[in-house]
Write a protein that holds these residues in place. Structure first.
Motif, PDB file in Angstrom:
ATOM      1  N   ILE A 180       0.838  -1.202   0.000  1.00  0.00           N
ATOM      2  CA  ILE A 180       0.000   0.000   0.000  1.00  0.00           C
ATOM      3  C   ILE A 180       0.871   1.249   0.000  1.00  0.00           C
ATOM      4  O   ILE A 180       0.600   2.223  -0.707  1.00  0.00           O
ATOM      5  CB  ILE A 180      -0.945  -0.017   1.219  1.00  0.00           C
ATOM      6  N   VAL A 181       1.941   1.221   0.807  1.00  0.00           N
ATOM      7  CA  VAL A 181       2.875   2.355   0.841  1.00  0.00           C
ATOM      8  C   VAL A 181       3.516   2.544  -0.536  1.00  0.00           C
ATOM      9  O   VAL A 181       3.628   3.667  -1.042  1.00  0.00           O
ATOM     10  CB  VAL A 181       3.952   2.145   1.924  1.00  0.00           C
ATOM     11  N   ALA A 182       3.925   1.430  -1.157  1.00  0.00           N
ATOM     12  CA  ALA A 182       4.556   1.501  -2.483  1.00  0.00           C
ATOM     13  C   ALA A 182       3.579   2.054  -3.519  1.00  0.00           C
ATOM     14  O   ALA A 182       3.947   2.890  -4.360  1.00  0.00           O
ATOM     15  CB  ALA A 182       5.051   0.122  -2.902  1.00  0.00           C
ATOM     16  N   ALA A 183       2.318   1.611  -3.461  1.00  0.00           N
ATOM     17  CA  ALA A 183       1.308   2.097  -4.412  1.00  0.00           C
ATOM     18  C   ALA A 183       1.045   3.583  -4.217  1.00  0.00           C
ATOM     19  O   ALA A 183       0.897   4.334  -5.198  1.00  0.00           O
ATOM     20  CB  ALA A 183       0.015   1.300  -4.248  1.00  0.00           C
ATOM     21  N   HIS A 184       0.999   4.020  -2.956  1.00  0.00           N
ATOM     22  CA  HIS A 184       0.751   5.440  -2.701  1.00  0.00           C
ATOM     23  C   HIS A 184       1.956   6.281  -3.119  1.00  0.00           C
ATOM     24  O   HIS A 184       1.807   7.431  -3.541  1.00  0.00           O
ATOM     25  CB  HIS A 184       0.427   5.670  -1.223  1.00  0.00           C
TER      26      HIS A 184
ATOM     27  N   ASP B 234      14.475   6.821  -2.554  1.00  0.00           N
ATOM     28  CA  ASP B 234      13.392   7.493  -1.844  1.00  0.00           C
ATOM     29  C   ASP B 234      12.948   6.617  -0.685  1.00  0.00           C
ATOM     30  O   ASP B 234      12.832   5.395  -0.827  1.00  0.00           O
ATOM     31  CB  ASP B 234      12.199   7.753  -2.767  1.00  0.00           C
ATOM     32  N   VAL B 235      12.706   7.265   0.451  1.00  0.00           N
ATOM     33  CA  VAL B 235      12.118   6.588   1.602  1.00  0.00           C
ATOM     34  C   VAL B 235      10.695   7.101   1.733  1.00  0.00           C
ATOM     35  O   VAL B 235      10.474   8.302   1.899  1.00  0.00           O
ATOM     36  CB  VAL B 235      12.907   6.870   2.896  1.00  0.00           C
ATOM     37  N   CYS B 236       9.731   6.188   1.635  1.00  0.00           N
ATOM     38  CA  CYS B 236       8.318   6.560   1.769  1.00  0.00           C
ATOM     39  C   CYS B 236       7.803   5.955   3.072  1.00  0.00           C
ATOM     40  O   CYS B 236       7.802   4.727   3.234  1.00  0.00           O
ATOM     41  CB  CYS B 236       7.522   6.045   0.575  1.00  0.00           C
ATOM     42  N   VAL B 237       7.385   6.803   3.989  1.00  0.00           N
ATOM     43  CA  VAL B 237       6.965   6.336   5.307  1.00  0.00           C
ATOM     44  C   VAL B 237       5.515   6.712   5.562  1.00  0.00           C
ATOM     45  O   VAL B 237       5.079   7.833   5.262  1.00  0.00           O
ATOM     46  CB  VAL B 237       7.879   6.900   6.429  1.00  0.00           C
ATOM     47  N   LEU B 238       4.756   5.746   6.088  1.00  0.00           N
ATOM     48  CA  LEU B 238       3.377   5.981   6.499  1.00  0.00           C
ATOM     49  C   LEU B 238       3.377   6.223   8.002  1.00  0.00           C
ATOM     50  O   LEU B 238       3.711   5.333   8.788  1.00  0.00           O
ATOM     51  CB  LEU B 238       2.511   4.764   6.147  1.00  0.00           C
ATOM     52  N   ILE B 239       3.012   7.430   8.422  1.00  0.00           N
ATOM     53  CA  ILE B 239       3.037   7.830   9.820  1.00  0.00           C
ATOM     54  C   ILE B 239       1.656   7.634  10.440  1.00  0.00           C
ATOM     55  O   ILE B 239       0.667   8.220   9.992  1.00  0.00           O
ATOM     56  CB  ILE B 239       3.476   9.305   9.976  1.00  0.00           C
TER      57      ILE B 239
ATOM     58  N   THR C 264       6.700   1.998   7.800  1.00  0.00           N
ATOM     59  CA  THR C 264       5.515   2.393   8.550  1.00  0.00           C
ATOM     60  C   THR C 264       5.961   2.746   9.965  1.00  0.00           C
ATOM     61  O   THR C 264       6.875   2.128  10.501  1.00  0.00           O
ATOM     62  CB  THR C 264       4.471   1.257   8.613  1.00  0.00           C
ATOM     63  N   ALA C 265       5.326   3.729  10.556  1.00  0.00           N
ATOM     64  CA  ALA C 265       5.683   4.159  11.915  1.00  0.00           C
ATOM     65  C   ALA C 265       4.416   4.375  12.721  1.00  0.00           C
ATOM     66  O   ALA C 265       3.529   5.121  12.305  1.00  0.00           O
ATOM     67  CB  ALA C 265       6.514   5.443  11.869  1.00  0.00           C
ATOM     68  N   GLY C 266       4.334   3.705  13.859  1.00  0.00           N
ATOM     69  CA  GLY C 266       3.204   3.877  14.757  1.00  0.00           C
ATOM     70  C   GLY C 266       3.409   5.069  15.676  1.00  0.00           C
ATOM     71  O   GLY C 266       4.279   5.919  15.439  1.00  0.00           O
ATOM     72  N   GLU C 267       2.626   5.111  16.753  1.00  0.00           N
ATOM     73  CA  GLU C 267       2.672   6.267  17.662  1.00  0.00           C
ATOM     74  C   GLU C 267       4.059   6.456  18.251  1.00  0.00           C
ATOM     75  O   GLU C 267       4.569   7.575  18.320  1.00  0.00           O
ATOM     76  CB  GLU C 267       1.639   6.079  18.769  1.00  0.00           C
TER      77      GLU C 267
END
Length: 335
Positions: free
Chosen positions: A90-94, A175-180, A141-144
């Motif tokens: 999902i992160v890669a697609a976004h 590129d680093v793509c992170v979901l916060i 991905t990064a949680g709280e």
């Protein structure tokens, strides 16, 4: 001089070797392959910059001493690793939606092309296709809790991971793509830094020497190192070792005793300051100050079992339901 620089540059940018295809590998087989070198996700740990794992714990894994240590269950839905794997596509697609860059998977463990760096391995989340300015995508991905590490940009241990990937592949940028916290996407560009890569390789080589010589690296004071030591030396022999003539170890012991005394004094001062505020607050729930605030609230009532009364009514319970808890080594100080 110019010829030498050109030769050196071409050597640095040699493409990676494909060590093994990962399409048909089980997770256990993939973990065994990773023991053959330092992977990109190991890089930050190997140089002491990973807040989640110590070099000592990584050394135990690489040398096969981690058999009794707790393992991450890939199907544990409470694990950040589980959600990281699940959300990676999902992160890669976004990322593609955000940047327009197409990506594809590389189903292989990559190996540095130089023979003297063959211990440098890499797993790449995605390869960026058709873009001149970027070649690799790393999905995170990064949680709280993890989000705190991203407040000032890409954490150091992730920078090490990406520079390691660029070193192995010979590529120029990633590129680093992170979901916060599941709701915010950030994209960071990391360019190849040959000076940083040189330092990284030097430090990683030192760690790999520990693996090759079967020598544990020094503990670093982290919870991970404490856990590793307890599994590395789970039982004591009953013997006494004499450090009286070892000046370094005697100095370490003296520093520990002094530090514990200082901590005890500071804890006493902390209690005094806390009680001073509590006394002034009285029955108030919150106190506001110039630089912050404190709360002093009663927690909700909890419910449990009165074991003492239960055993009075049914004294045979310990015999009917025996439970042996393995003992742990305790570190006690006497002066």
């Amino acid at each position: 001089m110019h010829i030498a620089k050109k030769i050196e540059s071409s050597k640095v940018n040699r493409p990676a070797l494909r060590l093994v295809k990962t399409q048909d590998l089980s997770r256990d087989e993939w973990l065994e392959v990773r023991k053959r070198g330092i992977g990109s996700s190991d890089a930050g740990t190997a140089v002491g910059l990973n807040p989640y794992q110590s070099p000592l714990e990584l050394w135990m894994i690489k040398t096969g001493r981690d058999g009794d240590m707790p393992k991450i269950d890939p199907n544990d839905e409470t694990s950040p690793t589980y959600w990281g794997s699940l959300l990676e596509p999902i992160v890669a697609a976004h990322y593609t939606k955000r940047t327009g860059n197409r990506v594809r998977k590389i189903n292989a463990v990559l190996q540095h092309a130089d023979e003297d760096k063959s211990w440098m391995l890499a797993n790449i989340d995605r390869e960026v296709v058709g873009a001149n300015d970027v070649q690799i995508l790393e999905c995170k991905t990064a949680g709280e809790f993890g989000a705190r590490l991203w407040r000032d940009g890409v954490p150091d241990y992730v920078v090490c991971q990406v520079q390691h990937q660029l070193a192995v592949t010979g590529k120029g940028s990633a590129d680093v793509c992170v979901l916060i916290c599941g709701q915010e996407i950030r994209v960071y560009r990391i360019h190849r830094d040959d000076e940083l890569i040189a330092r990284l390789i030097k430090l990683e080589r030192q760690f790999w020497h520990y693996v090759e010589t079967d020598t544990p690296p020094p503990a670093d004071g982290s919870e991970s190192a404490d856990r590793a030591l307890r599994y590395l030396y789970p039982k004591d022999t009953g013997n006494t070792i004499d450090f009286a003539d070892d000046t370094e170890m005697s100095a370490t012991f003296a520093d520990l005793v002094n530090l514990r005394a200082d901590i005890a004094n500071r804890e006493e001062l902390e209690s005094l300051l806390k009680q001073k505020i509590q006394e002034k607050m009285g029955d108030a729930s919150v106190a506001v100050f110039e630089t912050g605030k404190v709360s002093f609230r009663r927690s909700k009532d909890s419910h449990g079992i009165d074991i003492a009364k239960l055993l009075l009514d049914q004294p045979d319970i310990p015999e009917r339901y025996p439970l042996v808890k393995p003992g742990n080594r305790r570190f006690l100080i006497s002066t």
